[in-house]
Scaffold this motif. Structure first.
Motif, PDB file in Angstrom:
ATOM      1  N   ILE A   1      -9.106  -4.600   5.005  1.00 56.09           N
ATOM      2  CA  ILE A   1      -7.663  -4.815   4.886  1.00 56.09           C
ATOM      3  C   ILE A   1      -6.905  -4.334   6.110  1.00 56.09           C
ATOM      4  CG2 ILE A   1      -5.627  -4.263   3.502  1.00 56.09           C
ATOM      5  CD1 ILE A   1      -7.602  -6.150   2.143  1.00 56.09           C
ATOM      6  N   GLY A   2      -7.377  -3.230   6.674  1.00 53.98           N
ATOM      7  CA  GLY A   2      -6.670  -2.677   7.825  1.00 53.98           C
ATOM      8  C   GLY A   2      -5.321  -2.110   7.418  1.00 53.98           C
ATOM      9  N   ASP A   3      -4.259  -2.471   8.152  1.00 53.05           N
ATOM     10  CA  ASP A   3      -2.930  -1.918   7.877  1.00 53.05           C
ATOM     11  C   ASP A   3      -2.057  -2.880   7.087  1.00 53.05           C
ATOM     12  OD1 ASP A   3      -2.590  -3.833   9.795  1.00 53.05           O
ATOM     13  OD2 ASP A   3      -1.516  -2.546  11.237  1.00 53.05           O
ATOM     14  N   ARG A   4      -2.685  -3.817   6.348  1.00 54.89           N
ATOM     15  CA  ARG A   4      -1.920  -4.785   5.563  1.00 54.89           C
ATOM     16  C   ARG A   4      -1.815  -4.318   4.110  1.00 54.89           C
ATOM     17  NH1 ARG A   4      -5.582  -9.862   6.350  1.00 54.89           N
ATOM     18  NH2 ARG A   4      -7.132  -8.177   6.253  1.00 54.89           N
ATOM     19  N   PRO A   5      -0.678  -4.531   3.460  1.00 47.71           N
ATOM     20  CA  PRO A   5      -0.583  -4.207   2.036  1.00 47.71           C
ATOM     21  C   PRO A   5      -1.452  -5.154   1.215  1.00 47.71           C
ATOM     22  CG  PRO A   5       1.396  -5.333   2.781  1.00 47.71           C
ATOM     23  CD  PRO A   5       0.582  -5.060   4.010  1.00 47.71           C
ATOM     24  N   PHE A   6      -1.944  -4.689   0.087  1.00 41.30           N
ATOM     25  CA  PHE A   6      -2.810  -5.520  -0.741  1.00 41.30           C
ATOM     26  C   PHE A   6      -2.658  -5.139  -2.199  1.00 41.30           C
ATOM     27  CE2 PHE A   6      -5.195  -1.706   0.162  1.00 41.30           C
ATOM     28  CZ  PHE A   6      -5.964  -1.467  -0.972  1.00 41.30           C
ATOM     29  N   ARG A   7      -3.036  -6.060  -3.059  1.00 39.87           N
ATOM     30  CA  ARG A   7      -3.073  -5.817  -4.497  1.00 39.87           C
ATOM     31  C   ARG A   7      -4.520  -5.709  -4.953  1.00 39.87           C
ATOM     32  NH1 ARG A   7       0.085 -10.305  -7.636  1.00 39.87           N
ATOM     33  NH2 ARG A   7      -1.141 -11.642  -6.248  1.00 39.87           N
ATOM     34  N   GLN A   8      -4.787  -4.745  -5.804  1.00 38.10           N
ATOM     35  CA  GLN A   8      -6.124  -4.573  -6.367  1.00 38.10           C
ATOM     36  C   GLN A   8      -6.039  -4.741  -7.876  1.00 38.10           C
ATOM     37  OE1 GLN A   8      -8.171  -0.982  -5.250  1.00 38.10           O
ATOM     38  NE2 GLN A   8     -10.135  -1.713  -6.027  1.00 38.10           N
ATOM     39  N   VAL A   9      -6.662  -5.792  -8.379  1.00 39.91           N
ATOM     40  CA  VAL A   9      -6.612  -6.122  -9.807  1.00 39.91           C
ATOM     41  C   VAL A   9      -7.718  -5.362 -10.525  1.00 39.91           C
ATOM     42  CG1 VAL A   9      -6.709  -7.969 -11.514  1.00 39.91           C
ATOM     43  CG2 VAL A   9      -5.686  -8.393  -9.260  1.00 39.91           C
TER      44      VAL A   9
ATOM     45  N   ASP B   1      -5.541   5.812 -12.555  1.00 42.67           N
ATOM     46  CA  ASP B   1      -5.806   5.029 -11.346  1.00 42.67           C
ATOM     47  C   ASP B   1      -4.625   5.103 -10.382  1.00 42.67           C
ATOM     48  OD1 ASP B   1      -7.403   2.920  -9.876  1.00 42.67           O
ATOM     49  OD2 ASP B   1      -5.570   1.784 -10.250  1.00 42.67           O
ATOM     50  N   GLU B   2      -3.416   5.003 -10.918  1.00 40.63           N
ATOM     51  CA  GLU B   2      -2.223   5.102 -10.074  1.00 40.63           C
ATOM     52  C   GLU B   2      -2.084   6.500  -9.490  1.00 40.63           C
ATOM     53  OE1 GLU B   2       0.124   3.091  -8.922  1.00 40.63           O
ATOM     54  OE2 GLU B   2      -0.894   1.341  -9.726  1.00 40.63           O
ATOM     55  N   ALA B   3      -2.364   7.514 -10.316  1.00 41.84           N
ATOM     56  CA  ALA B   3      -2.225   8.893  -9.849  1.00 41.84           C
ATOM     57  C   ALA B   3      -3.233   9.221  -8.758  1.00 41.84           C
ATOM     58  CB  ALA B   3      -2.387   9.858 -11.021  1.00 41.84           C
ATOM     59  N   ALA B   4      -4.417   8.571  -8.801  1.00 39.85           N
ATOM     60  CA  ALA B   4      -5.473   8.861  -7.819  1.00 39.85           C
ATOM     61  C   ALA B   4      -5.333   8.039  -6.550  1.00 39.85           C
ATOM     62  CB  ALA B   4      -6.842   8.603  -8.446  1.00 39.85           C
ATOM     63  N   ARG B   5      -4.336   7.167  -6.491  1.00 41.11           N
ATOM     64  CA  ARG B   5      -4.186   6.283  -5.330  1.00 41.11           C
ATOM     65  C   ARG B   5      -3.938   7.089  -4.067  1.00 41.11           C
ATOM     66  NH1 ARG B   5       0.905   2.287  -4.833  1.00 41.11           N
ATOM     67  NH2 ARG B   5       1.877   4.342  -4.713  1.00 41.11           N
ATOM     68  N   LYS B   6      -4.733   6.830  -3.049  1.00 46.55           N
ATOM     69  CA  LYS B   6      -4.593   7.520  -1.770  1.00 46.55           C
ATOM     70  C   LYS B   6      -4.091   6.598  -0.663  1.00 46.55           C
ATOM     71  CE  LYS B   6      -8.239  10.887  -2.814  1.00 46.55           C
ATOM     72  NZ  LYS B   6      -9.547  11.474  -2.379  1.00 46.55           N
ATOM     73  N   ASN B   7      -4.218   5.295  -0.873  1.00 46.50           N
ATOM     74  CA  ASN B   7      -3.786   4.328   0.134  1.00 46.50           C
ATOM     75  C   ASN B   7      -2.380   3.837  -0.214  1.00 46.50           C
ATOM     76  OD1 ASN B   7      -3.412   2.174   1.899  1.00 46.50           O
ATOM     77  ND2 ASN B   7      -5.542   1.494   1.771  1.00 46.50           N
ATOM     78  N   PRO B   8      -1.368   4.174   0.575  1.00 48.50           N
ATOM     79  CA  PRO B   8       0.002   3.743   0.250  1.00 48.50           C
ATOM     80  C   PRO B   8       0.189   2.236   0.323  1.00 48.50           C
ATOM     81  CG  PRO B   8      -0.096   4.708   2.453  1.00 48.50           C
ATOM     82  CD  PRO B   8      -1.435   4.952   1.831  1.00 48.50           C
ATOM     83  N   LEU B   9      -0.747   1.516   0.937  1.00 50.05           N
ATOM     84  CA  LEU B   9      -0.638   0.068   1.041  1.00 50.05           C
ATOM     85  C   LEU B   9      -1.152  -0.637  -0.210  1.00 50.05           C
ATOM     86  CD1 LEU B   9      -1.939  -0.338   4.707  1.00 50.05           C
ATOM     87  CD2 LEU B   9       0.448  -0.334   3.937  1.00 50.05           C
ATOM     88  N   ARG B  10      -1.792   0.110  -1.105  1.00 51.57           N
ATOM     89  CA  ARG B  10      -2.406  -0.474  -2.296  1.00 51.57           C
ATOM     90  C   ARG B  10      -1.433  -0.540  -3.455  1.00 51.57           C
ATOM     91  NH1 ARG B  10      -4.664   1.554  -7.086  1.00 51.57           N
ATOM     92  NH2 ARG B  10      -6.480   0.401  -7.870  1.00 51.57           N
ATOM     93  N   GLN B  11      -1.441  -1.686  -4.139  1.00 56.41           N
ATOM     94  CA  GLN B  11      -0.703  -1.851  -5.385  1.00 56.41           C
ATOM     95  C   GLN B  11      -1.693  -2.187  -6.481  1.00 56.41           C
ATOM     96  OE1 GLN B  11       2.022  -5.155  -5.535  1.00 56.41           O
ATOM     97  NE2 GLN B  11       2.474  -4.865  -7.717  1.00 56.41           N
ATOM     98  N   GLY B  12      -1.816  -1.324  -7.475  1.00 62.00           N
ATOM     99  CA  GLY B  12      -2.696  -1.601  -8.595  1.00 62.00           C
ATOM    100  C   GLY B  12      -2.070  -2.612  -9.543  1.00 62.00           C
ATOM    101  N   VAL B  13      -2.858  -3.560 -10.005  1.00 56.90           N
ATOM    102  CA  VAL B  13      -2.397  -4.594 -10.923  1.00 56.90           C
ATOM    103  C   VAL B  13      -3.294  -4.559 -12.160  1.00 56.90           C
ATOM    104  CG1 VAL B  13      -1.930  -7.051 -11.252  1.00 56.90           C
ATOM    105  CG2 VAL B  13      -1.615  -6.015  -8.993  1.00 56.90           C
TER     106      VAL B  13
END
Length: 365
Positions: free
Chosen positions: A115-123, A137-149
Motif C-alpha cells: 500500500i505504501g503511503d496510500r489510504p486503504f480499506r480492510q474488510v 480491531d479498531e483499538a489495535a489499529r496502528k496504521n493511520p491510513l487504514r480504515q476497518g470495514v
C-alpha cells in the motif's frame, strides 16, 4: 461485493484477498474454501495472496500470489502450531495471543509495502455476534491510513444468518473456521468442537499431546483454563476411544526430562502488579517410555551418576509439598495413571516438542 462491486465502492482490479496461513484449519473448512471460494475469485479475477511466517522471527513469505489460484495452501515454513509446540504451551485465555503473530502481524507486514503511503480499506469478516472483535480491531489499529470495514456487522448478519446464506448458496453446511487446537472463546460451542474432534481422531490426538506437554511443564496451562481437553473424553464411551487411542499413539515418541525455572517479576510500570512471567526450560536427559502389561511407567536409562533434578512436582497432587522429591538418573518415574492428564512430572514432556526451546527459554532469564 463480487457480484456487484460498484454498489460497495469496490474496484476488483485493486482488491487483494489475504489468506494468512496458520496450518491447523479444519479439513472441511479448507475443502469448502477451495471448492467454492477459489472458483469465485478465479471467475472474477480477484487477486489472492497466501502468506505465512518464514521462520520463528516475524519475517514473512508469500506462498502464492495469483488471480487464478488453484488450491488453498495449508501451511508455510513456520506455523502457529510450531510456535506453541516449541514453546511447550497452548493458546492463552489472557495475556499475549500468539495467533496475532500468525495472522494480524503477518497481514500487516504484507500490506505495508503493498500500500505504501496510500489510504486503504480492510474488510473484516466479523459477523454481527462479534461486535466486540471489531472494537478490538479498531483499538489495535496502528496504521493511520487504514480504515476497518465490517459489512456483516453493519448489515446485522449474525452467525446463524450467515450459515443459512452459505447453505442456500452452496448447498453445504459451512462449519466454523478456527484452529483445531483453539479454545471455546474462539470456537463457540464445546459440543460441536468435540464432535469435530471425534470425526478426526488424528487431529484430536495431536491437540491432546500439545496440551499434555504444556501441562507437564506448567500444571495450570490447560487448554480451557481450569479444564483440560483430555477431561472431555471418556474411555468408557465408544465414540471417544479412537481419540484416546490416537493420543496414546502420539505419546510413543522419545521422552526427556527438563529443568524448569520460572521468574514472576513485578511490572515495571506498576510495582503492585505482576509483570510478564519468564520461563527457562533446559533439557537434561533423554530416554524412552517403556510400557508393561500391568502398568505403564515412564523410565529413563541411566547416564549420569549425579542427581539431575532437585525438585519435581507430581501434577496430580494438590499438595505440592507432599509431592516434592529427588530423582537420580536411571530411577523409574512414577507409574502412569492414564485417567490423569499429566501424571508424571512437571519436567516431563515429549522430546520433539522442544527442538528450538532451550536457547530462547534459557536466554530469557
Amino acid at each position: 461485493m463480487l457480484e456487484d462491486p460498484a454498489a460497495h465502492g469496490v474496484d476488483l482490479d485493486r482488491t487483494m484477498v489475504l489468506h494468512e496461513l496458520t496450518r491447523d484449519e479444519w479439513p472441511a473448512t479448507r475443502a469448502h474454501a477451495e471448492q467454492f471460494v477459489l472458483s469465485l475469485l478465479r471467475e472474477n479475477r480477484v487477486r489472492l495472496v497466501q502468506v505465512a511466517r518464514a521462520s520463528r522471527s516475524l519475517k514473512i513469505t508469500v506462498m502464492d500470489d495469483s488471480r487464478q489460484s488453484q488450491r488453498i495452501i495449508e501451511r508455510g515454513p513456520w506455523a502457529l502450531w510450531d510456535e506453541y509446540e516449541t514453546g511447550g504451551a497452548v493458546p492463552q485465555q489472557g495475556g499475549i495471543r500468539l495467533c496475532l503473530h500468525a495472522k494480524g502481524k503477518v497481514g500487516d507486514a504484507l500490506i505495508a509495502p503493498e500500500i505504501g503511503d496510500r489510504p486503504f480499506r480492510q474488510v473484516m469478516g466479523f459477523n454481527a455476534d462479534e461486535a466486540g472483535r471489531s472494537r478490538r480491531d479498531e483499538a489495535a489499529r496502528k496504521n493511520p491510513l487504514r480504515q476497518g470495514v465490517y459489512p456483516l456487522i453493519d448489515r446485522g448478519r449474525g452467525r446463524e444468518r450467515c450459515e443459512a446464506f452459505l447453505y442456500e448458496r452452496f448447498g453445504v453446511r459451512w462449519e466454523k473456521s478456527y484452529c483445531s487446537f483453539c479454545f471455546p472463546v474462539s470456537m463457540g460451542a464445546m459440543d460441536a468442537h468435540l464432535d469435530r474432534m471425534r470425526a478426526h481422531p488424528d487431529i484430536a490426538g495431536r491437540a491432546l499431546r500439545l496440551e499434555y506437554t504444556s501441562v507437564s511443564l506448567n500444571p495450570q496451562a490447560k487448554l480451557f483454563g481450569r479444564r483440560s481437553l483430555l477431561e472431555q473424553f471418556d474411555p468408557g464411551r465408544g465414540e471417544d476411544r479412537p481419540v484416546l487411542a490416537a493420543f496414546e499413539e502420539e505419546l510413543t515418541c522419545p521422552w526427556a526430562l527438563y529443568h524448569v525455572r520460572r521468574i514472576l517479576p513485578v511490572s515495571k510500570a506498576d510495582p503492585t502488579r505482576r509483570g510478564r512471567p519468564m520461563r527457562s526450560v533446559e533439557r537434561v536427559h533423554v530416554g524412552s517410555w517403556q510400557a508393561t502389561p500391568s502398568a505403564t511407567p515412564r523410565t529413563l536409562p541411566p547416564r549420569a551418576p549425579r542427581p539431575i533434578i532437585r525438585r519435581c512436582s507430581q501434577l496430580g497432587s494438590r499438595d505440592s509439598s507432599r509431592a516434592q522429591r529427588t530423582c537420580t538418573a536411571g530411577e523409574p518415574l512414577p507409574t502412569v495413571d492414564r485417567s490423569s492428564l499429566a501424571p508424571c512430572m512437571v519436567i516431563t514432556a515429549a522430546q520433539g516438542a522442544f527442538s528450538a526451546s532451550r536457547a530462547s527459554a534459557v536466554g530469557s532469564t
